[in-house]
Design an enzyme around this catalytic site. Structure first.
Site, PDB file in Angstrom:
ATOM      1  N   ASP A 387       0.846  -1.201   0.000  1.00 48.45           N
ATOM      2  CA  ASP A 387       0.000   0.000   0.000  1.00 48.45           C
ATOM      3  C   ASP A 387       0.879   1.248   0.000  1.00 48.45           C
ATOM      4  O   ASP A 387       2.103   1.173   0.155  1.00 48.45           O
ATOM      5  CB  ASP A 387      -0.899  -0.046   1.253  1.00 48.45           C
ATOM      6  CG  ASP A 387      -1.990   1.008   1.212  1.00 48.45           C
ATOM      7  OD1 ASP A 387      -2.322   1.491   0.117  1.00 48.45           O
ATOM      8  OD2 ASP A 387      -2.505   1.349   2.292  1.00 48.45           O
ATOM      9  N   GLU A 390       2.530   5.108  -4.037  1.00 50.29           N
ATOM     10  CA  GLU A 390       2.469   6.026  -5.201  1.00 50.29           C
ATOM     11  C   GLU A 390       3.776   6.771  -5.437  1.00 50.29           C
ATOM     12  O   GLU A 390       4.026   7.130  -6.591  1.00 50.29           O
ATOM     13  CB  GLU A 390       1.313   7.011  -5.008  1.00 50.29           C
ATOM     14  CG  GLU A 390      -0.057   6.369  -5.106  1.00 50.29           C
ATOM     15  CD  GLU A 390      -0.372   5.414  -3.960  1.00 50.29           C
ATOM     16  OE1 GLU A 390       0.066   5.704  -2.843  1.00 50.29           O
ATOM     17  OE2 GLU A 390      -1.018   4.394  -4.202  1.00 50.29           O
ATOM     18  N   ASP A 458      -9.151   3.758  -2.220  1.00 53.49           N
ATOM     19  CA  ASP A 458     -10.131   4.165  -1.196  1.00 53.49           C
ATOM     20  C   ASP A 458     -11.409   4.721  -1.822  1.00 53.49           C
ATOM     21  O   ASP A 458     -11.582   5.931  -1.944  1.00 53.49           O
ATOM     22  CB  ASP A 458      -9.505   5.202  -0.261  1.00 53.49           C
ATOM     23  CG  ASP A 458      -8.318   4.626   0.485  1.00 53.49           C
ATOM     24  OD1 ASP A 458      -8.131   3.392   0.458  1.00 53.49           O
ATOM     25  OD2 ASP A 458      -7.561   5.407   1.084  1.00 53.49           O
TER      26      ASP A 458
HETATM   27  C1  GLC Z   1      -4.846   3.321   2.782  1.00 52.91           C
HETATM   28  C2  GLC Z   1      -5.326   2.120   2.003  1.00 52.91           C
HETATM   29  C3  GLC Z   1      -6.394   1.403   2.799  1.00 52.91           C
HETATM   30  C4  GLC Z   1      -5.832   1.015   4.164  1.00 52.91           C
HETATM   31  C5  GLC Z   1      -5.310   2.236   4.897  1.00 52.91           C
HETATM   32  C6  GLC Z   1      -4.595   1.883   6.197  1.00 52.91           C
HETATM   33  O1  GLC Z   1      -5.866   4.258   2.912  1.00 52.91           O
HETATM   34  O2  GLC Z   1      -5.794   2.467   0.742  1.00 52.91           O
HETATM   35  O3  GLC Z   1      -6.840   0.269   2.094  1.00 52.91           O
HETATM   36  O4  GLC Z   1      -6.821   0.389   4.934  1.00 52.91           O
HETATM   37  O5  GLC Z   1      -4.380   2.940   4.075  1.00 52.91           O
HETATM   38  O6  GLC Z   1      -3.539   1.037   5.969  1.00 52.91           O
END
Ligand code: GLC
Length: 753
Positions: A387, A390, A458
């Protein structure tokens, strides 16, 4: 601002397999990758390194061309490229001379300082699909987009850019199709006639080359085959990852994860995967476990395993600045992090606070990162969720002077996430030995399908997002990414019970089916919405598990041809304009034989469009003639799904996890048709790479209406099917008929009625 046009050709020269045309401003390098794939690279740095993160193929050894006073012509069996010399312009035709796509005669390619743009003629009826994770309509015409991987939390159905960059689109006009891939990792732009009175399309990038691959195959499916030949295809995913996945930010303790897992079993809701979001770590430090809340990771995961669950854990790229933390100490000591030009390590803030960021562009850094996964794999984790890559830093604005090796951030931002996924995939594949890792990433660039699945980030609990999700999945599918998920229920906000029910119904027809939600949202597990809704959601999930033999074969098809699992109708019904209408653009084929029409949670009827051919409502067997619009019932328990006449849908009995043995019966559902049809059935152990050595089980299943037979060709491969019996179920015939079961022998089987 310095403005430069490409100008006229000054010399034409062949250097081995490359045709080089020089103008005063730049050089155009033309190479042939296959008869239907030609590369044109217009560069002002001809001596620069020619590297690609996306492309894994080499050009052919030969290029032949003809030259006249005005033109240079490159011909293959599938494409003709006519290059006019003055000014230098490129035009692609079919071998029969039909125009596919050409430069705008006036503007062609030009530069403003380092920024390069290409202007292309727009055809009157031209449509565009693709560009990966982009909001908006299926047909991209009259829209413009930017590629700049962004942590787009709180995005709306209008936000651009989102998290991923796929600078590849398919153009459709008249009876022709073509593909165009701009392999440039800088911030890039695509404008499909949005801002120029429909005069041209234009595309380009802040810097780098106008480096593109042109695809001339004459169906969308074959263009995808070529594009994924060039940039790679996914490998077989672990079967368990195709089951139901339950996530939340976060289940805060090991006990909570176990409690949720056991509730699935108590409620008889099939499921395969539990997730740990960031709170399993100590202070959000990657490759650590929180001693208090996850005191014994191995014992915890063993308990999950005993319930037939797999665990996926999240990893972010940001390494907390904290002396004594292993990844920080090693990274600093070995110089593994992104730096400022003076050599200091860059610091940006993310979940753990102040962080350094690994330079995933370096092989040694990728190896170091990959090897660190033992902290997760040793206790038993098999799935790795990448995650914030980017890369995200609070306030989004990573300074442009941050360096990854010799490259500055703006050059490589769009590939950072892909390189993190690559490091994760390579590392965990090595550590897990013969087991398939499951890798999921939020940021991506063309070619990421080789390493990872993606999800769309998200989203929000609204009906608009539910429909947008279907379009994003389909658009990623025509951009090489077949393994895609969306947060079912919407990440932010709280879905109504009806929305949750509807979204789960759509979820079963999504390649990756994961329920996920933001911190402090209401709990989202299937039993949170009352008995009746639990019953509906359970039934959908059961349907997903029934369909797994069909779905797994669809994934196999993707590994072979690049055809996605969720297919916008623009793939098979390219020239039918109804499939691009806003009312119908969300519809898609799930595998070869099922058409899914997503419907919002507040509508109980739906307008659907069924393309040519006959169709049957999956739930009722009602027959519909194609090429027409219909208004159909869409109650919450039954979103409209149709089987194509002739569809062959292998199914199994309901199991609670992909690790359950099941009853050993492979049910082959055959939908009536007057035409013969064939399905490629594929099975393997679902878990290892033994299939690469021939341990798989593959056969054609053919339905021949004239002889009233279903024939299973003799098995290819050395894997013994887990199904010992085969039962044909005839649907859409006078009555549903179950034909007597037969043994699943490896030789040809003919089943008659
Ligand atoms: C980001 C991710 C989400 C995750 C959050 C906490 O917003 O896109 O899926 O739950 O971070 O890790």
């Amino acid at each position: 601002m310095d403005f430069k046009m490409l100008g006229p050709s000054q010399s034409v020269q062949q250097k081995s397999n490359k045709l080089i045309i020089k103008t005063a401003e730049a050089e155009a390098h033309i190479t042939i990758y296959s008869p239907s794939v030609i590369r044109v690279n217009i560069t002002r740095q001809p001596a620069g390194a020619d590297e690609s993160f996306a492309v894994i193929r080499e050009p052919l050894a030969q290029i032949a061309y003809e030259e006249t006073a005005e033109e240079i012509i490159v011909k293959t069996s599938a494409l003709t490229l006519r290059i006019s010399k003055s000014p230098l312009r490129f035009a692609f035709y079919t071998p029969g001379g039909e125009l596919l796509s050409k430069d705008d005669d006036r503007f062609g390619t030009n530069w403003q300082n380092s920024r390069v743009t290409n202007y292309r003629e727009l055809q009157a009826d031209e449509k565009f699909i693709g560009l990966g994770e982009k909001v908006g309509n299926l047909n991209r015409r009259a829209s413009s987009f930017t590629n700049w991987n962004t942590d787009a939390s709180d995005h709306t159905p209008k936000t651009d850019p989102l998290y991923e960059t796929f600078p590849f689109f398919i153009g459709i006009h008249g009876a022709v199709t073509y593909g165009f891939f701009l392999d440039n990792t800088h911030k890039s732009y695509f404008d499909f006639g949005a801002s120029c009175d429909d005069q041209f399309i234009w595309l380009g990038a802040e810097d780098g080359d106008l480096n593109y691959y042109f695809f001339g195959a004459q169906t969308v499916g074959r263009i995808l085959e070529d594009y994924t030949w060039l940039t790679g295809r996914m490998e077989m995913p672990p079967l368990w990852s195709l089951g139901y996945q339950q996530c939340r930010w976060s289940y805060m303790t090991a006990q909570e994860v176990l409690d949720v897992a056991s509730k699935f079993r108590e409620h008889n809701v099939p499921a395969d995967v539990m997730y740990c979001d960031i709170d399993y770590m100590e202070g959000f430090k990657i490759f650590t476990w929180n001693n208090e809340t996850f005191p014994d990771p191995k014992a915890f995961i063993d308990k999950l395993k005993a319930m037939n669950f797999k665990l996926v854990t999240i990893v972010d790229p940001g390494i907390k600045v904290e002396e004594g933390y292993q990844q920080y100490d090693e990274g600093v000591e070995r110089g593994y992090f992104a730096t400022y030009p003076n050599g200091e390590n860059y610091i940006g803030e993310v979940w753990p606070g102040r962080c350094h960021f690994p330079d995933f562009f370096r092989e040694d850094v990728r190896e170091w990162w990959g090897a660190a996964f033992t902290a997760l794999t040793e206790p038993g984790v098999e799935g790795f969720w990448n995650d914030m890559n980017e890369p995200a830093v609070w306030n989004q604005n990573m300074p442009w002077i941050v360096k990854f090796g010799d490259k500055f951030m703006p050059e490589v931002r769009n590939v950072y996430g892909m390189q993190m996924a690559r490091a994760t995939y390579d590392g965990t594949r090595k550590i897990l030995g013969n087991k398939r890792p499951f890798v999921l990433t939020r940021a991506a660039y063309s070619g990421t399908q080789r390493y990872s699945a993606v999800w769309t980030g998200d989203n929000t609990a609204t009906d608009e997002h539910l429909l947008l999700g279907a379009r994003l999945v389909n658009s990623l599918g025509v951009s090489g990414m077949a393994y895609v998920g969306v947060d079912i229920g919407g990440f932010s906000g709280n879905p109504t019970p009806e929305m949750m029910v509807r979204w789960n119904n759509l979820g079963i027809y999504t390649p990756m089916y994961r329920n996920h939600s933001i911190k402090d949202s209401d709990y989202r597990e299937p039993w949170q919405y009352g008995e009746e809704n639990l019953g509906l959601i359970r039934k959908f999930i059961e349907d997903r598990y029934r369909l797994l033999p069909y779905l797994y074969s669809a994934f196999y098809q993707t590994t072979q041809t690049g055809l996605p699992v969720c297919r916008t109708l623009a793939i098979d019904y390219t020239h039918d304009k109804a499939v691009y209408y806003e009312d119908y653009q969300n519809q898609f084929l799930f595998g070869d034989g099922l058409l899914v029409a997503p419907v919002i949670s507040t509508a109980l009827t739906a307008k659907v469009y069924l393309p040519c051919g006959d169709w049957y409502r999956l739930s009722t067997g009602e027959k519909f003639e194609g090429g027409k619009e219909y208004e159909v019932d869409a109650p919450l328990h039954d979103m409209p799904v149709f089987a194509k006449a002739g569809a062959i849908i292998p199914q199994q009995n309901v199991i609670q996890s992909t690790q359950d043995a099941g009853d050993g019966i492979l049910e082959i559902h055959v939908w009536n048709s007057t035409e013969p049809s064939t399905f490629v059935y594929y099975e393997d152990d679902g878990d290892t790479y033994n299939y690469e050595q021939g341990t798989y089980h593959k056969r054609n299943i053919t339905f021949t209406p004239a002889s009233k037979t279903v024939t299973l060709s003799s098995v290819e491969g050395g894997y013994t099917s887990k199904y010992t019996q085969i039962q044909v179920v005839l649907k859409g015939f006078e009555e549903v008929m179950k034909i007597d079961m037969v043994d699943n022998a490896n030789d040809e089987i003919v089943i008659e009625w």
